[in-house]
Design a protein around this motif. Structure first.
Motif, PDB file in Angstrom:
ATOM      1  N   GLY A   1       0.810  -1.219   0.000  1.00  0.00           N
ATOM      2  CA  GLY A   1       0.000   0.000   0.000  1.00  0.00           C
ATOM      3  C   GLY A   1       0.840   1.266   0.000  1.00  0.00           C
ATOM      4  O   GLY A   1       0.548   2.225  -0.724  1.00  0.00           O
ATOM      5  N   ALA A   2       1.902   1.292   0.813  1.00  0.00           N
ATOM      6  CA  ALA A   2       2.755   2.479   0.867  1.00  0.00           C
ATOM      7  C   ALA A   2       3.453   2.734  -0.457  1.00  0.00           C
ATOM      8  O   ALA A   2       3.561   3.883  -0.918  1.00  0.00           O
ATOM      9  N   ALA A   3       3.929   1.672  -1.108  1.00  0.00           N
ATOM     10  CA  ALA A   3       4.602   1.845  -2.398  1.00  0.00           C
ATOM     11  C   ALA A   3       3.637   2.311  -3.477  1.00  0.00           C
ATOM     12  O   ALA A   3       3.963   3.191  -4.291  1.00  0.00           O
ATOM     13  N   ASN A   4       2.428   1.736  -3.507  1.00  0.00           N
ATOM     14  CA  ASN A   4       1.450   2.145  -4.510  1.00  0.00           C
ATOM     15  C   ASN A   4       0.951   3.572  -4.276  1.00  0.00           C
ATOM     16  O   ASN A   4       0.580   4.274  -5.220  1.00  0.00           O
ATOM     17  N   LEU A   5       0.952   4.003  -3.027  1.00  0.00           N
ATOM     18  CA  LEU A   5       0.533   5.371  -2.720  1.00  0.00           C
ATOM     19  C   LEU A   5       1.642   6.377  -3.024  1.00  0.00           C
ATOM     20  O   LEU A   5       1.371   7.497  -3.458  1.00  0.00           O
ATOM     21  N   ALA A   6       2.890   5.972  -2.843  1.00  0.00           N
ATOM     22  CA  ALA A   6       4.008   6.902  -3.019  1.00  0.00           C
ATOM     23  C   ALA A   6       4.170   7.348  -4.467  1.00  0.00           C
ATOM     24  O   ALA A   6       4.625   8.468  -4.729  1.00  0.00           O
ATOM     25  N   VAL A   7       3.807   6.482  -5.435  1.00  0.00           N
ATOM     26  CA  VAL A   7       4.039   6.829  -6.842  1.00  0.00           C
ATOM     27  C   VAL A   7       3.138   7.969  -7.311  1.00  0.00           C
ATOM     28  O   VAL A   7       3.344   8.490  -8.410  1.00  0.00           O
ATOM     29  N   HIS A   8       2.161   8.381  -6.517  1.00  0.00           N
ATOM     30  CA  HIS A   8       1.351   9.535  -6.879  1.00  0.00           C
ATOM     31  C   HIS A   8       2.089  10.836  -6.614  1.00  0.00           C
ATOM     32  O   HIS A   8       1.664  11.901  -7.091  1.00  0.00           O
ATOM     33  N   TRP A   9       3.190  10.771  -5.864  1.00  0.00           N
ATOM     34  CA  TRP A   9       3.915  11.983  -5.488  1.00  0.00           C
ATOM     35  C   TRP A   9       5.365  11.989  -5.943  1.00  0.00           C
ATOM     36  O   TRP A   9       5.979  13.040  -6.017  1.00  0.00           O
TER      37      TRP A   9
ATOM     38  N   SER B   1      13.167  14.204  -6.846  1.00  0.00           N
ATOM     39  CA  SER B   1      12.475  13.042  -7.410  1.00  0.00           C
ATOM     40  C   SER B   1      10.975  13.221  -7.538  1.00  0.00           C
ATOM     41  O   SER B   1      10.270  12.272  -7.860  1.00  0.00           O
ATOM     42  N   GLY B   2      10.472  14.423  -7.250  1.00  0.00           N
ATOM     43  CA  GLY B   2       9.031  14.614  -7.249  1.00  0.00           C
ATOM     44  C   GLY B   2       8.441  14.703  -8.642  1.00  0.00           C
ATOM     45  O   GLY B   2       9.111  15.052  -9.618  1.00  0.00           O
ATOM     46  N   ARG B   3       7.172  14.383  -8.724  1.00  0.00           N
ATOM     47  CA  ARG B   3       6.453  14.549  -9.980  1.00  0.00           C
ATOM     48  C   ARG B   3       6.213  16.037 -10.235  1.00  0.00           C
ATOM     49  O   ARG B   3       6.244  16.860  -9.312  1.00  0.00           O
ATOM     50  N   ALA B   4       5.943  16.384 -11.476  1.00  0.00           N
ATOM     51  CA  ALA B   4       5.702  17.770 -11.838  1.00  0.00           C
ATOM     52  C   ALA B   4       4.436  18.280 -11.155  1.00  0.00           C
ATOM     53  O   ALA B   4       3.389  17.626 -11.193  1.00  0.00           O
ATOM     54  N   GLY B   5       4.549  19.451 -10.521  1.00  0.00           N
ATOM     55  CA  GLY B   5       3.396  20.070  -9.881  1.00  0.00           C
ATOM     56  C   GLY B   5       3.067  19.548  -8.500  1.00  0.00           C
ATOM     57  O   GLY B   5       2.060  19.952  -7.921  1.00  0.00           O
ATOM     58  N   VAL B   6       3.880  18.638  -7.942  1.00  0.00           N
ATOM     59  CA  VAL B   6       3.628  18.089  -6.613  1.00  0.00           C
ATOM     60  C   VAL B   6       4.389  18.913  -5.583  1.00  0.00           C
ATOM     61  O   VAL B   6       5.591  19.170  -5.759  1.00  0.00           O
ATOM     62  N   PRO B   7       3.743  19.368  -4.496  1.00  0.00           N
ATOM     63  CA  PRO B   7       4.453  20.140  -3.476  1.00  0.00           C
ATOM     64  C   PRO B   7       5.609  19.351  -2.864  1.00  0.00           C
ATOM     65  O   PRO B   7       5.588  18.117  -2.800  1.00  0.00           O
ATOM     66  N   THR B   8       6.604  20.091  -2.391  1.00  0.00           N
ATOM     67  CA  THR B   8       7.797  19.454  -1.838  1.00  0.00           C
ATOM     68  C   THR B   8       7.466  18.575  -0.638  1.00  0.00           C
ATOM     69  O   THR B   8       8.073  17.511  -0.448  1.00  0.00           O
ATOM     70  N   ALA B   9       6.507  18.994   0.179  1.00  0.00           N
ATOM     71  CA  ALA B   9       6.148  18.206   1.363  1.00  0.00           C
ATOM     72  C   ALA B   9       5.625  16.827   0.980  1.00  0.00           C
ATOM     73  O   ALA B   9       5.947  15.821   1.628  1.00  0.00           O
ATOM     74  N   PHE B  10       4.842  16.762  -0.097  1.00  0.00           N
ATOM     75  CA  PHE B  10       4.320  15.473  -0.539  1.00  0.00           C
ATOM     76  C   PHE B  10       5.416  14.597  -1.133  1.00  0.00           C
ATOM     77  O   PHE B  10       5.362  13.373  -1.036  1.00  0.00           O
ATOM     78  N   VAL B  11       6.408  15.228  -1.765  1.00  0.00           N
ATOM     79  CA  VAL B  11       7.529  14.455  -2.296  1.00  0.00           C
ATOM     80  C   VAL B  11       8.290  13.792  -1.145  1.00  0.00           C
ATOM     81  O   VAL B  11       8.648  12.610  -1.206  1.00  0.00           O
ATOM     82  N   GLY B  12       8.546  14.552  -0.078  1.00  0.00           N
ATOM     83  CA  GLY B  12       9.195  13.967   1.093  1.00  0.00           C
ATOM     84  C   GLY B  12       8.371  12.856   1.706  1.00  0.00           C
ATOM     85  O   GLY B  12       8.910  11.821   2.135  1.00  0.00           O
ATOM     86  N   ALA B  13       7.051  13.038   1.731  1.00  0.00           N
ATOM     87  CA  ALA B  13       6.182  11.981   2.250  1.00  0.00           C
ATOM     88  C   ALA B  13       6.252  10.738   1.383  1.00  0.00           C
ATOM     89  O   ALA B  13       6.244   9.602   1.882  1.00  0.00           O
ATOM     90  N   GLY B  14       6.361  10.928   0.060  1.00  0.00           N
ATOM     91  CA  GLY B  14       6.483   9.786  -0.838  1.00  0.00           C
ATOM     92  C   GLY B  14       7.759   8.999  -0.606  1.00  0.00           C
ATOM     93  O   GLY B  14       7.746   7.763  -0.601  1.00  0.00           O
TER      94      GLY B  14
END
Length: 301
Positions: free
Chosen positions: A148-156, A208-221
């Motif tokens: 679940g964590a891996a599948n959720l992380a790829v959104h960010w 490593s973040g996706r385009a348009g994703v906030p930095t906080a969500f990238v760290g969470a990913g």
């Protein structure tokens, strides 16, 4: 089959069932020597490893395509559906391979007899049941967390980052395996080589973040990917312990742990998700449903 192929080919070339052909056929039926048996096992391991790599590559491609084609689903709903498909596919394939949930349960005589024993001696029967299922439930919790964590992380985070981070679980695998006694201790240079791989992963994960994703969500990913790696390492070592020390067949471990995973995801779905909304979106998006089914089949293989 590979070991007997030369003798069978010689049999056909000698006129089918002639004297020399029959002799070669009898020779092919003799037990393999030590080297031949080792070669056969090695070839089977190579075949299974190759099939596993190909199927995992297909799974990752399907997951990437599914995460790019999410419309109407939240990130958690998409991750939940894909994870459930993985667990269901593994359960079905393991059951088709002959595994059963209660095959190794002490004194198992069927559900009706077990309920009778439970009514007559609740404490002993319930304790035996809990001891039997507790390791598989623990593995299931780790697998649900990792998947679940891996599948959720790829959104960010970018998808290659997920692959690199999950491929760098060598160091925690070595450490935990040696700690619990599943393998012999490793030398310092082995840990150093694994550490270099992890350092390369950290460098690769920069920006490593996706385009348009906030930095906080990238760290969470990234944190979710690290959590997924740790959970999978603990699950793999527990699986190895069950098979090596408890003598449980591999297909039985797969069936029981994924059955527990299905129960955990079902509880989580009914507790935290809108089941009616998910069903309505699946009817409107048959392509995403196709991704879900394909992921379940590929991960099971």
């Amino acid at each position: 089959i590979l070991a007997q192929a030369p003798s069978m080919a010689a049999t056909q070339g000698d006129g089918g069932w002639g004297r020399c052909g029959a002799k070669r056929l009898r020779a092919s039926r003799r037990p393999l020597n030590g080297r031949g048996e080792a070669s056969r096992k090695y070839g089977r391991c190579v075949m299974l490893a190759t099939l596993s790599c190909v199927c995992m590559a297909i799974v990752e491609l399907l997951l990437e395509a599914a995460t790019k084609d999410v419309r109407g689903f939240t990130a958690s709903q998409a991750a939940l559906l894909l994870s459930t498909a993985e667990f269901a596919g593994c359960c079905i394939v393991a059951w088709l391979c002959g595994a059963r949930l209660m095959a190794d349960f002490p004194g198992w005589r069927g559900a009706r007899a077990w309920l009778s024993d439970l009514r007559s001696d609740f404490d002993t029967t319930a304790h035996t049941f809990a001891v039997y299922w507790l390791p598989y439930l623990g593995v299931a919790c780790m697998l649900v967390t990792g998947t679940g964590a891996a599948n959720l992380a790829v959104h960010w985070v970018q998808y290659p980052v997920k692959m690199v981070v999950k491929s760098s679980k060598l160091l925690p695998t070595m450490a935990i395996s040696a700690l619990v006694g599943n393998s012999a201790g490793y030398r310092g240079r082995d840990y150093f080589a694994a550490l270099l791989i992890c350092v390369g992963t950290v460098v690769f994960s920069y920006r490593s973040g996706r385009a348009g994703v906030p930095t906080a969500f990238v760290g969470a990913g990234i944190c979710l990917l690290v959590l997924a790696v740790i959970a999978e390492v603990v699950a793999m070592n527990t699986q190895q312990r069950l098979m090596q020390r408890n003598g449980v067949a591999a297909t039985s471990v797969i069936l029981r742990q994924n059955f527990c995973c299905l129960l955990v995801t079902a509880v989580f779905t009914f507790a935290c998700a809108d089941v009616a909304a998910i069903g309505s979106e699946l009817r409107q998006q048959p392509r995403f449903l196709g991704y879900v089914v394909a992921v379940g089949i590929a991960i099971a293989m």
